[in-house]
Design a protein around this motif. Sequence first.
Motif, PDB file in Angstrom:
ATOM      1  N   HIS A   2       2.395 -14.915   6.946  1.00 13.52           N
ATOM      2  CA  HIS A   2       2.557 -13.591   6.348  1.00 13.52           C
ATOM      3  C   HIS A   2       3.606 -12.844   7.159  1.00 13.52           C
ATOM      4  N   ASP A  19       4.791  -8.112   4.399  1.00 14.43           N
ATOM      5  CA  ASP A  19       3.639  -8.355   3.527  1.00 14.43           C
ATOM      6  C   ASP A  19       2.413  -7.556   3.946  1.00 14.43           C
ATOM      7  N   LEU A  20       2.361  -7.139   5.220  1.00 15.25           N
ATOM      8  CA  LEU A  20       1.176  -6.507   5.775  1.00 15.25           C
ATOM      9  C   LEU A  20       1.328  -4.992   5.754  1.00 15.25           C
ATOM     10  N   ARG A  21       0.394  -4.303   5.115  1.00 13.96           N
ATOM     11  CA  ARG A  21       0.443  -2.846   5.020  1.00 13.96           C
ATOM     12  C   ARG A  21      -0.088  -2.202   6.298  1.00 13.96           C
ATOM     13  N   PHE A  26      -6.257  -7.427   8.432  1.00 16.89           N
ATOM     14  CA  PHE A  26      -4.933  -7.090   7.922  1.00 16.89           C
ATOM     15  C   PHE A  26      -5.037  -6.793   6.434  1.00 16.89           C
ATOM     16  N   LEU A  69      -3.029  -6.348   2.987  1.00 19.34           N
ATOM     17  CA  LEU A  69      -1.757  -6.752   2.397  1.00 19.34           C
ATOM     18  C   LEU A  69      -1.254  -5.699   1.414  1.00 19.34           C
ATOM     19  N   HIS A  70       0.049  -5.690   1.168  1.00 21.91           N
ATOM     20  CA  HIS A  70       0.643  -4.784   0.187  1.00 21.91           C
ATOM     21  C   HIS A  70       0.235  -5.162  -1.230  1.00 21.91           C
ATOM     22  N   ARG A  71      -0.012  -6.448  -1.461  1.00 30.47           N
ATOM     23  CA  ARG A  71      -0.373  -6.908  -2.804  1.00 30.47           C
ATOM     24  C   ARG A  71      -1.748  -6.377  -3.189  1.00 30.47           C
ATOM     25  N   ARG A 123      -6.014  -8.226  -3.361  1.00 30.04           N
ATOM     26  CA  ARG A 123      -6.143  -9.247  -2.321  1.00 30.04           C
ATOM     27  C   ARG A 123      -7.073  -8.692  -1.247  1.00 30.04           C
TER      28      ARG A 123
END
Length: 156
Positions: A84, A88-90, A107, A109-111, A114
């Motif tokens: 990642h 990708d990590l918010r 962690f 994620l931005h997605r 998930r």
Amino acid sequence: MQPLEASWEAPEFELREKGVGWYWATIIIAVLMLGAAVWQRNFLFAVLVVIGEILILVWSGKEPPMVSFRITEKGLFIGAKTHHTFADLRSFSVEPDEHLHWPVIAFVLHRKFRPPIHIRVPQNRLAEIRGLLAPGIQETPWEESLIDTLEKFFRF
């Protein structure tokens, strides 16, 4: 400037001790569900209950495998196949319990849709790893999810 790099190995999950009563409780619940399935003549559900109980009994005492983790300028590497990037990590948050041997870093994620990625870190390296993550990712307060609470409650 010193390179951004840390690597360690940690168990994939926390093995929680289960007494004999825990195993009996799962068996009793499975037998009740099996009885309800037979009474309703839902034999597919009965088969699923039996398979599910067998899997619970087998997996509940399984030792967690060790997984390698690595943080570099390129992101977070989990094992040999999962990667990642920091983009990708918010955000990340750290489990606040200081008595844990393997605290958890979650962690987000931005997605969307998930779940957070939970990784374990040795207690003696937590400050170092937190310091490596802080410049690139926002740290947020720890919020235990419903799934985390249920896992601890049921000791799974």
